[in-house]
Design an enzyme around this catalytic site. Structure first.
Site, short mmCIF file in Angstrom:
data_model
loop_
_atom_site.label_atom_id
_atom_site.label_comp_id
_atom_site.label_asym_id
_atom_site.label_seq_id
_atom_site.Cartn_x
_atom_site.Cartn_y
_atom_site.Cartn_z
CG ASP A 161 -2.12 0.85 1.03
OD1 ASP A 161 -2.33 1.36 -0.18
OD2 ASP A 161 -2.82 1.05 2.07
CG ASN A 215 2.32 1.92 -5.13
OD1 ASN A 215 3.11 1.73 -4.35
ND2 ASN A 215 1.62 1.00 -6.09
CG ASN A 274 -7.58 -2.17 -6.29
OD1 ASN A 274 -6.87 -2.91 -5.92
ND2 ASN A 274 -7.99 -1.24 -5.44
C1 FPP Z 1 -1.68 0.47 -3.23
O1 FPP Z 1 -1.40 1.73 -3.59
C2 FPP Z 1 -1.15 -0.28 -4.60
C3 FPP Z 1 -2.17 -1.03 -5.46
C4 FPP Z 1 -3.69 -0.98 -5.36
C5 FPP Z 1 -1.46 -1.61 -6.59
C6 FPP Z 1 -0.55 -2.17 -6.38
C7 FPP Z 1 0.48 -2.10 -7.48
C8 FPP Z 1 1.99 -2.17 -7.31
C9 FPP Z 1 2.87 -2.44 -6.14
C10 FPP Z 1 2.32 -1.77 -8.78
C11 FPP Z 1 3.52 -2.88 -9.33
C12 FPP Z 1 2.59 -4.13 -9.26
C13 FPP Z 1 2.95 -4.92 -10.45
C14 FPP Z 1 2.49 -6.27 -10.06
C15 FPP Z 1 3.93 -4.73 -11.22
P1 FPP Z 1 -2.50 2.82 -3.68
O2 FPP Z 1 -2.69 3.13 -5.10
O3 FPP Z 1 -3.58 2.55 -3.02
O4 FPP Z 1 -1.84 3.96 -2.70
P2 FPP Z 1 -2.45 5.05 -1.65
O5 FPP Z 1 -3.09 4.30 -0.82
O6 FPP Z 1 -1.45 5.84 -1.14
O7 FPP Z 1 -3.36 5.88 -2.74
#
Ligand code: FPP
EC number: 2.5.1.-
Length: 264
Positions: free
Chosen positions: A40, A42, A88
């Site tokens: 979590d 990104n 998602n």
């Molecule tokens: C959570 O961060 C992440 C995700 C929903 C997607 C996970 C994806 C990756 C780690 C990218 C790489 C994966 C692969 C398989 C290449 P968020 O977007 O919910 O972050 P936030 O809660 O801070 O908005």
């Protein structure tokens, strides 16, 4: 392999400039067999840097590559990461498309190297809603690495634990309805083997990055006795060093599985 990065009593560098702690040493028997990670943060990482959410996901993909390699070098048996949940799809279409393309190019770019490093790759989750091209890419990755004996890397895509449990219940009910199994034969082992993670040991260490204290419908059955490790670090900043710290923390926990400590 473990010694390759942790041994020697001094910090040793691993690819991409990450450093693991000096004097880190964990007996192989104290290692978690199965580690689950909710990757979590990104988006928050990107926002803090004034960058786009897409840049955050790209950085998250680079982190994932490093963590798979670290888990493999440490001798972890199973690593399961949450890449995309059944919920998602509610995100803006642009972000969904970006993520699915990122997964696709991750597979295209990394599968050869993972295969060379003896990683066995699988996908857990629903196989509907993906494009034919991505489905083929997933199946190719699974087939190509099926006989590898290193870390089993499960990528959860279009995954939700409740959905997985309902699918397992349906498959067992269907087998019972045609007389293939008797209802009283259904026990925890048979049920576990009807899940997408069939054959994997239960989760020992459940890690979630970026500060939220919840499980978010990830591996609920498999994590029944998992030790939980929450960190404020956003996923793109999570390093092999922090993975090592989580494992050290895990090794110090007293796991009773509902029983008592030996001396009690
Ligand atoms: C959570 O961060 C992440 C995700 C929903 C997607 C996970 C994806 C990756 C780690 C990218 C790489 C994966 C692969 C398989 C290449 P968020 O977007 O919910 O972050 P936030 O809660 O801070 O908005």
């Amino acid at each position: 392999m473990w010694r390759k990065i942790f041994g020697g009593g001094k910090s040793t560098s691993v690819p991409d400039g990450d450093h693991l702690p000096s004097n880190f040493a964990i007996d192989h028997g104290a290692l978690p067999r199965h580690i689950a990670i909710v990757m979590d943060g990104n988006g928050r990482w990107a926002k803090a840097q004034g960058r786009s959410r897409s840049a955050g996901h790209e950085a998250g993909a680079r982190t994932l590559k490093r963590i798979v390699r670290a888990a493999s070098d440490m001798g972890i048996e199973v690593l399961t990461v949450y890449a995309f949940s059944t919920e998602n799809w509610k995100r803006p279409q642009r972000e969904v498309d970006f993520l699915l393309n990122l997964f696709d190019s991750f597979l295209e770019k990394e599968i050869a190297e993972m295969h060379a490093e003896n990683v066995r790759m699988s996908f857990i989750g629903r196989r509907d809603r993906f494009t034919e091209r991505f489905l083929r890419r997933m199946e190719d990755a699974e087939l190509r690495t099926a006989n590898n004996t290193g870390v089993h890397f499960n990528l959860a895509a279009n995954y939700g634990s409740q959905d997985e449990i309902v699918r397992a219940v349906r498959s067992l009910a269907a087998r019972a309805a045609v007389g293939e199994i008797a209802p009283e034969e259904i026990d925890a082992e048979l049920f576990s083997n009807a899940l997408d993670t069939a054959g994997d040991p239960p989760v020992d260490l459940f890690i979630r990055t970026s500060g939220d204290l919840r499980l978010s419908n990830f591996l609920l059955w498999q994590s029944a006795y998992a030790e939980l490790y929450f960190t404020d670090t956003h996923w793109p900043d999570f390093t092999p060093e922090e993975l090592a710290r989580a494992i050290e923390d895990f090794a110090g926990r007293s796991r009773r599985f509902g029983g008592l400590d030996a001396e009690e």
